[in-house]
Motif scaffolding. Structure first.
Motif, PDB file in Angstrom:
ATOM      1  N   GLU A 112       0.827  -1.209   0.000  1.00 32.83           N
ATOM      2  CA  GLU A 112       0.000   0.000   0.000  1.00 32.83           C
ATOM      3  C   GLU A 112       0.865   1.264   0.000  1.00 32.83           C
ATOM      4  O   GLU A 112       0.558   2.234  -0.680  1.00 32.83           O
ATOM      5  CB  GLU A 112      -0.927  -0.006   1.226  1.00 32.83           C
ATOM      6  N   ILE A 113       1.954   1.214   0.756  1.00 28.48           N
ATOM      7  CA  ILE A 113       2.872   2.355   0.791  1.00 28.48           C
ATOM      8  C   ILE A 113       3.496   2.566  -0.586  1.00 28.48           C
ATOM      9  O   ILE A 113       3.624   3.694  -1.056  1.00 28.48           O
ATOM     10  CB  ILE A 113       3.956   2.159   1.879  1.00 28.48           C
ATOM     11  N   ALA A 114       3.867   1.474  -1.250  1.00 28.38           N
ATOM     12  CA  ALA A 114       4.471   1.569  -2.589  1.00 28.38           C
ATOM     13  C   ALA A 114       3.499   2.234  -3.559  1.00 28.38           C
ATOM     14  O   ALA A 114       3.900   3.110  -4.345  1.00 28.38           O
ATOM     15  CB  ALA A 114       4.855   0.172  -3.090  1.00 28.38           C
ATOM     16  N   ARG A 115       2.237   1.837  -3.505  1.00 33.05           N
ATOM     17  CA  ARG A 115       1.245   2.454  -4.403  1.00 33.05           C
ATOM     18  C   ARG A 115       1.035   3.924  -4.054  1.00 33.05           C
ATOM     19  O   ARG A 115       1.022   4.783  -4.928  1.00 33.05           O
ATOM     20  CB  ARG A 115      -0.095   1.713  -4.307  1.00 33.05           C
ATOM     21  N   GLN A 116       0.881   4.209  -2.782  1.00 35.73           N
ATOM     22  CA  GLN A 116       0.595   5.569  -2.332  1.00 35.73           C
ATOM     23  C   GLN A 116       1.750   6.521  -2.635  1.00 35.73           C
ATOM     24  O   GLN A 116       1.535   7.654  -3.030  1.00 35.73           O
ATOM     25  CB  GLN A 116       0.315   5.543  -0.829  1.00 35.73           C
ATOM     26  N   MET A 117       2.989   6.037  -2.476  1.00 36.13           N
ATOM     27  CA  MET A 117       4.146   6.912  -2.656  1.00 36.13           C
ATOM     28  C   MET A 117       4.828   6.711  -4.012  1.00 36.13           C
ATOM     29  O   MET A 117       5.913   7.217  -4.242  1.00 36.13           O
ATOM     30  CB  MET A 117       5.132   6.700  -1.505  1.00 36.13           C
ATOM     31  N   GLN A 118       4.201   5.913  -4.866  1.00 33.96           N
ATOM     32  CA  GLN A 118       4.640   5.696  -6.243  1.00 33.96           C
ATOM     33  C   GLN A 118       6.024   5.058  -6.340  1.00 33.96           C
ATOM     34  O   GLN A 118       6.852   5.450  -7.146  1.00 33.96           O
ATOM     35  CB  GLN A 118       4.580   6.997  -7.045  1.00 33.96           C
ATOM     36  N   TYR A 119       6.277   4.042  -5.496  1.00 34.52           N
ATOM     37  CA  TYR A 119       7.481   3.242  -5.619  1.00 34.52           C
ATOM     38  C   TYR A 119       7.212   2.147  -6.649  1.00 34.52           C
ATOM     39  O   TYR A 119       6.064   1.784  -6.896  1.00 34.52           O
ATOM     40  CB  TYR A 119       7.858   2.596  -4.285  1.00 34.52           C
ATOM     41  N   ASN A 120       8.270   1.575  -7.183  1.00 30.28           N
ATOM     42  CA  ASN A 120       8.118   0.545  -8.209  1.00 30.28           C
ATOM     43  C   ASN A 120       7.528  -0.753  -7.671  1.00 30.28           C
ATOM     44  O   ASN A 120       6.844  -1.470  -8.388  1.00 30.28           O
ATOM     45  CB  ASN A 120       9.466   0.238  -8.869  1.00 30.28           C
ATOM     46  N   SER A 121       7.826  -1.067  -6.424  1.00 27.57           N
ATOM     47  CA  SER A 121       7.343  -2.323  -5.862  1.00 27.57           C
ATOM     48  C   SER A 121       7.302  -2.233  -4.343  1.00 27.57           C
ATOM     49  O   SER A 121       7.866  -1.316  -3.741  1.00 27.57           O
ATOM     50  CB  SER A 121       8.262  -3.486  -6.282  1.00 27.57           C
ATOM     51  N   ALA A 122       6.674  -3.235  -3.748  1.00 32.19           N
ATOM     52  CA  ALA A 122       6.624  -3.316  -2.288  1.00 32.19           C
ATOM     53  C   ALA A 122       8.027  -3.542  -1.725  1.00 32.19           C
ATOM     54  O   ALA A 122       8.343  -3.074  -0.627  1.00 32.19           O
ATOM     55  CB  ALA A 122       5.691  -4.443  -1.851  1.00 32.19           C
ATOM     56  N   ALA A 123       8.886  -4.243  -2.470  1.00 35.71           N
ATOM     57  CA  ALA A 123      10.259  -4.488  -2.012  1.00 35.71           C
ATOM     58  C   ALA A 123      11.025  -3.175  -1.879  1.00 35.71           C
ATOM     59  O   ALA A 123      11.775  -2.974  -0.911  1.00 35.71           O
ATOM     60  CB  ALA A 123      10.982  -5.425  -2.981  1.00 35.71           C
ATOM     61  N   VAL A 124      10.837  -2.271  -2.821  1.00 34.48           N
ATOM     62  CA  VAL A 124      11.509  -0.968  -2.755  1.00 34.48           C
ATOM     63  C   VAL A 124      10.966  -0.164  -1.578  1.00 34.48           C
ATOM     64  O   VAL A 124      11.715   0.478  -0.844  1.00 34.48           O
ATOM     65  CB  VAL A 124      11.338  -0.195  -4.083  1.00 34.48           C
ATOM     66  N   ALA A 125       9.651  -0.225  -1.376  1.00 35.86           N
ATOM     67  CA  ALA A 125       9.044   0.477  -0.242  1.00 35.86           C
ATOM     68  C   ALA A 125       9.577  -0.085   1.077  1.00 35.86           C
ATOM     69  O   ALA A 125       9.877   0.666   2.007  1.00 35.86           O
ATOM     70  CB  ALA A 125       7.526   0.358  -0.295  1.00 35.86           C
ATOM     71  N   LYS A 126       9.724  -1.413   1.139  1.00 30.45           N
ATOM     72  CA  LYS A 126      10.228  -2.044   2.355  1.00 30.45           C
ATOM     73  C   LYS A 126      11.672  -1.619   2.620  1.00 30.45           C
ATOM     74  O   LYS A 126      12.024  -1.289   3.754  1.00 30.45           O
ATOM     75  CB  LYS A 126      10.157  -3.568   2.232  1.00 30.45           C
ATOM     76  N   THR A 127      12.499  -1.610   1.577  1.00 32.94           N
ATOM     77  CA  THR A 127      13.891  -1.178   1.729  1.00 32.94           C
ATOM     78  C   THR A 127      13.948   0.255   2.235  1.00 32.94           C
ATOM     79  O   THR A 127      14.688   0.575   3.163  1.00 32.94           O
ATOM     80  CB  THR A 127      14.642  -1.290   0.382  1.00 32.94           C
ATOM     81  N   SER A 128      13.131   1.116   1.646  1.00 31.85           N
ATOM     82  CA  SER A 128      13.098   2.517   2.069  1.00 31.85           C
ATOM     83  C   SER A 128      12.608   2.635   3.506  1.00 31.85           C
ATOM     84  O   SER A 128      13.161   3.393   4.301  1.00 31.85           O
ATOM     85  CB  SER A 128      12.188   3.333   1.151  1.00 31.85           C
ATOM     86  N   ARG A 129      11.574   1.874   3.845  1.00 35.28           N
ATOM     87  CA  ARG A 129      11.021   1.911   5.194  1.00 35.28           C
ATOM     88  C   ARG A 129      12.055   1.454   6.217  1.00 35.28           C
ATOM     89  O   ARG A 129      12.261   2.099   7.252  1.00 35.28           O
ATOM     90  CB  ARG A 129       9.782   1.009   5.284  1.00 35.28           C
ATOM     91  N   LEU A 130      12.754   0.364   5.925  1.00 30.00           N
ATOM     92  CA  LEU A 130      13.758  -0.148   6.860  1.00 30.00           C
ATOM     93  C   LEU A 130      14.923   0.829   7.004  1.00 30.00           C
ATOM     94  O   LEU A 130      15.450   1.027   8.101  1.00 30.00           O
ATOM     95  CB  LEU A 130      14.255  -1.523   6.402  1.00 30.00           C
ATOM     96  N   ARG A 131      15.306   1.457   5.906  1.00 28.50           N
ATOM     97  CA  ARG A 131      16.385   2.447   5.943  1.00 28.50           C
ATOM     98  C   ARG A 131      15.955   3.648   6.798  1.00 28.50           C
ATOM     99  O   ARG A 131      16.711   4.136   7.630  1.00 28.50           O
ATOM    100  CB  ARG A 131      16.721   2.898   4.522  1.00 28.50           C
ATOM    101  N   CYS A 132      14.722   4.112   6.611  1.00 24.37           N
ATOM    102  CA  CYS A 132      14.210   5.239   7.397  1.00 24.37           C
ATOM    103  C   CYS A 132      14.105   4.870   8.874  1.00 24.37           C
ATOM    104  O   CYS A 132      14.435   5.681   9.746  1.00 24.37           O
ATOM    105  CB  CYS A 132      12.841   5.677   6.874  1.00 24.37           C
ATOM    106  N   MET A 133      13.652   3.642   9.147  1.00 25.34           N
ATOM    107  CA  MET A 133      13.527   3.189  10.531  1.00 25.34           C
ATOM    108  C   MET A 133      14.905   3.131  11.198  1.00 25.34           C
ATOM    109  O   MET A 133      15.067   3.543  12.351  1.00 25.34           O
ATOM    110  CB  MET A 133      12.869   1.805  10.582  1.00 25.34           C
ATOM    111  N   GLU A 134      15.908   2.672  10.462  1.00 23.62           N
ATOM    112  CA  GLU A 134      17.263   2.616  11.009  1.00 23.62           C
ATOM    113  C   GLU A 134      17.784   4.024  11.295  1.00 23.62           C
ATOM    114  O   GLU A 134      18.405   4.259  12.332  1.00 23.62           O
ATOM    115  CB  GLU A 134      18.193   1.884  10.025  1.00 23.62           C
ATOM    116  N   ARG A 135      17.515   4.968  10.395  1.00 27.88           N
ATOM    117  CA  ARG A 135      17.933   6.357  10.619  1.00 27.88           C
ATOM    118  C   ARG A 135      17.250   6.920  11.858  1.00 27.88           C
ATOM    119  O   ARG A 135      17.883   7.601  12.665  1.00 27.88           O
ATOM    120  CB  ARG A 135      17.607   7.219   9.388  1.00 27.88           C
TER     121      ARG A 135
END
Length: 193
Positions: free
Chosen positions: A164-187
């Motif tokens: 849902e995040i990938a669709r809402q934020m226009q990422y290519n896939s859920a995997a990209v959204a997950k990578t971004s989410r995990l990176r943001c969470m780590e930051r």
């Protein structure tokens, strides 16, 4: 006639990662998916939980992309060997970090232990102030991460899935959204410390 989906060759992936725009994003997705099995491998070999392995894997993919784009990957080994070594090092770093944090936990009294020594009325007031202070601090830290990270983490907090995040934020896939989410969470975790 049958067509089989083949995984991209290392040279194709590297060329895609060095490109820009859509070709680069596609190569990033392919790289992430091609070696995603390392998450389960890390759980088995390093005895880490899935979230830790997924975080280490996301960091690995980001490092590999940066190293390829920055010309630091010389191709002396295969891409699978290179990504495995970085992933393995990140898992070992996590294990070391957790081991050193466990030692520090036993040295200090926790806030909960100190609160138990107070009368009930004072304890509830201090707990309420502490909770409010943490909320203010969290909001402030979210704002320092930038709009995208803040939006991803808030969406996650509201229960949205990576798809849902990938669709809402226009990422290519859920995997990209997950990578971004995990990176943001780590930051955010690093800022919170």
């Amino acid at each position: 006639m049958r067509f089989f989906s083949r995984s991209p060759a290392d040279s194709d992936l590297i060329a895609g990662l060095k490109a820009d725009g859509l070709q680069r994003r596609k190569a990033e997705d392919e790289l992430y998916l091609k070696y995603q099995y390392l998450i389960a491998d890390g759980q088995r070999k390093h005895r880490l939980d899935e979230d830790d392995c997924a975080s280490a894997y996301s960091d690995t993919v980001i490092s590999v992309i940066e190293n390829i784009r920055g010309g630091r990957f010389e191709g002396k080994s295969g891409l699978s060997t290179y990504i495995y070594q970085i992933f393995s090092n990140k898992c070992i770093d996590l294990i070391r970090k957790k081991s050193s944090q466990r030692g520090q936990v036993h040295q200090a009294l926790s806030l909960d232990d100190l609160l138990l020594q107070l009368p009930d009325s004072a304890r509830s007031i201090i707990q309420q102030l502490t909770d409010e202070s943490e909320i203010v601090r969290l909001r402030s830290l979210l704002n320092t991460l930038g709009d995208k990270c803040r939006d991803i983490l808030l969406a996650m907090g509201e229960g949205y899935s990576d798809e849902e995040i990938a669709r809402q934020m226009q990422y290519n896939s859920a995997a990209v959204a997950k990578t971004s989410r995990l990176r943001c969470m780590e930051r955010l975790k690093n800022l919170y410390k």
